[in-house]
Design an enzyme around this catalytic site. Structure first.
Site, short mmCIF file in Angstrom:
data_model
loop_
_atom_site.label_atom_id
_atom_site.label_comp_id
_atom_site.label_asym_id
_atom_site.label_seq_id
_atom_site.Cartn_x
_atom_site.Cartn_y
_atom_site.Cartn_z
N LYS A 178 -32.10 40.64 46.80
CA LYS A 178 -32.77 39.33 46.82
C LYS A 178 -32.01 38.32 45.97
O LYS A 178 -31.87 37.15 46.36
CB LYS A 178 -34.20 39.48 46.31
CG LYS A 178 -34.95 38.15 46.20
CD LYS A 178 -36.39 38.33 45.76
CE LYS A 178 -37.09 36.98 45.64
NZ LYS A 178 -38.53 37.12 45.34
N HIS A 226 -20.95 61.90 85.80
CA HIS A 226 -21.45 60.53 85.64
C HIS A 226 -22.97 60.49 85.54
O HIS A 226 -23.65 59.71 86.20
CB HIS A 226 -20.97 59.65 86.79
CG HIS A 226 -19.48 59.59 86.91
ND1 HIS A 226 -18.66 59.19 85.87
CD2 HIS A 226 -18.65 59.91 87.94
CE1 HIS A 226 -17.40 59.25 86.26
NE2 HIS A 226 -17.36 59.69 87.50
#
Length: 515
Positions: A136, A273
């Protein structure tokens, strides 16, 4: 004013180099107890945090860094005069560098025999808070969560240069991703507990996934696409031989495993495939392979062979006759690996058989250009006893077994899908067509091309027949039974056609589309 760096690490890679360099640069090192002891043992000066806060670690280490003196030193905005005045009044020094990594929750979870209590104690509380605070306040504080980043930050500090804002932002982004990943893994663990299921919603209100880059890949589906392989847990695959797996290899392996899990008998699936081009089952694995290979003797070249039993030498020799890019098995009999490794570029993979028994995550996520789609897995778990025989002709035992086999096969194909099979092998497959009759023609053509006698074969369709045309075509080739979901307004027309030809028709009430 003193310069402070806070170190608290479970992963101690490169920590000696970082700590020694920071000492030389004039930083006082603050460390949690475990890290402090480690640094003491290698002769690096440090201050245990409890000495600075004048508050001991308590609750067996559950509380050690959660103290205003620590968090104020990290979070104070150096450009805010009021913040700096408050620190001065309270005698708090700024902490300019935070190097923290967290308790190894994921690694502990993957350890055999780990208990719930051990896992709970491996949920880090202070560490994520330190990281978030430093990230932060990235303009003033360097946050290091990855040991590989130590060197780049030290390069600037050792040359008396300001760490660039761009690098600080990069480190802050990396820190928040790291904490997010950590929290997501813990959430997954709680989701896996049996007691969670009692209150779990049908569809989650929030769905978070977090995974870590396991391996950069050379490219994606095509050479111009960047790609990587990511994991949230330990990989269930082990590459025993051959080159590293590619993006498309991973897709083909996944498609093969999804198929293998459907068969209890020794089974062989040949994939090309992401589509099965041959599937065979038999009590003998070598015979199962022969059945799968003979389904389509062209497509196995350059494909993947997956089996659901330990691979024996006889089956390995059969596979070896054809160029096979990948072999995947749950194990390998004595001598088989040595035989297969003679072809160096072939990838030989061992997979965890638990993959075939369960899915740790009940949801399947698909990415769109404008959002995500979430659905439960299509596990193909229907009970055949609940299927409805709607034709006048009733199935014999062998025919019924063939229909069950065909139904599993067709669920693996892209829709519209047609599978023509026996009870233990594939004869012809038609998939990915824009009409069901086209898929039917394709499946029949493939079966004829490879010389299969279809007299007595069965047909499975992943979706209903919208017209009777497919039934008319199947009858010409001797198909004796059909299994499909039903639900079309033309069901009566299809039933009438089957009765006309003496074909058995079974409706499952379930559809298995794969778009």
């Amino acid at each position: 004013m003193n310069k402070y760096a806070l170190l608290s690490v479970s992963d101690r890679r490169n920590i000696e180099k970082l700590a020694a360099a920071l000492n030389e640069l004039g930083y006082a090192i603050l460390a949690t107890k475990g890290t402090s002891n480690y640094l003491d043992n290698i002769g690096i000066n440090n201050i245990e945090i409890a000495r600075l806060t004048r508050f001991p670690e308590i609750l067996n280490g559950r509380v050690k860094t959660l103290h205003p003196r620590i968090f104020a030193g990290i979070l104070a905005d150096r450009e805010n005069l009021e913040h700096m005045k408050t620190l001065e009044e309270l005698g708090i020094d700024c902490i300019d560098l935070v190097a923290v990594n967290l308790y190894p929750f994921a690694e502990t979870w993957s350890r055999e025999g780990v208990t719930h209590s051990e896992l709970i104690e491996n949920i880090d509380i202070g560490g994520p808070s330190l990281i978030r605070a430093a990230a932060k306040n990235y303009k003033s504080v360097m946050v290091l969560t990855d040991p590989q980043d130590y060197e780049s930050v030290l390069a600037y500090l050792q040359n008396n240069k300001e760490v660039p804002l761009e690098l600080r932002i990069h480190l802050a982004h990396k820190a928040f991703e790291y904490v997010s990943h950590y929290d997501t893994i813990i959430a997954e663990y709680f989701k896996s507990l049996d007691s969670f299921k009692e209150y779990s919603p049908n569809i989650p209100s929030y769905y978070s996934i977090s995974c870590k880059l396991e391996q950069p890949l050379r490219y994606g589906e095509n050479p111009h696409q960047m790609a990587g392989f990511y994991l949230s847990h330990q990989s269930p695959l082990e590459v025993l031989s051959g080159k590293e797996l590619s993006f498309n290899n991973h897709q083909d392996i996944d498609a093969t495993l999804r198929g293998l899990r459907l068969f209890e008998q020794p089974a062989v699936i040949i994939t090309k495939h992401c589509n099965p081009c041959g599937i065979g089952v038999d009590s003998d694995l070598a015979l199962a392979y022969e059945k799968a290979y003979k389904s389509d003797t062209d497509s196995p070249y350059g494909g993947i062979v997956g089996v659901n039993r330990s691979l024996d030498i006889k089956t390995a020799e059969l596979i070896n006759r054809v160029f096979t890019e990948i072999i995947i098995a749950p194990d390998y009999d004595t001598g088989v690996l040595e035989f297969l490794k003679k072809k160096k570029n072939r990838r030989v993979i061992k997979y965890n058989p638990e993959l075939l028994n369960k899915f740790s995550e009940p949801w399947e996520l698909k990415c769109l250009t404008y959002g995500w789609l979430l659905q439960s897995w299509d596990l193909v778990q229907e009970n055949p006893e609940e299927w409805e025989v709607v034709s006048e002709q009733k199935p014999e035992k062998d025919e019924w077994e063939a229909l069950i086999f065909a139904w599993k096969v067709v669920s693996l194909l892209r829709s519209n899908a047609i599978a023509i099979t026996g009870k233990d092998r594939v004869y012809g497959l038609g998939a990915g067509q824009t009409s069901r009759i086209d898929s039917t023609h394709l499946a029949l053509w493939k079966a004829q091309r490879y010389g299969h006698n279809l007299s007595g074969a069965v047909c499975a369709s992943d979706g209903f027949f919208p017209f009777r045309d497919s039934v008319d075509e199947l009858h010409k080739y001797g198909i004796k039974a059909i299994i499909e979901p039903g639900g079309s307004k033309s069901d009566n027309e299809v039933i009438e056609a089957c009765n006309e030809y003496g074909i058995t028709l079974v409706l499952t009430g379930y559809r298995h589309f794969k778009h």
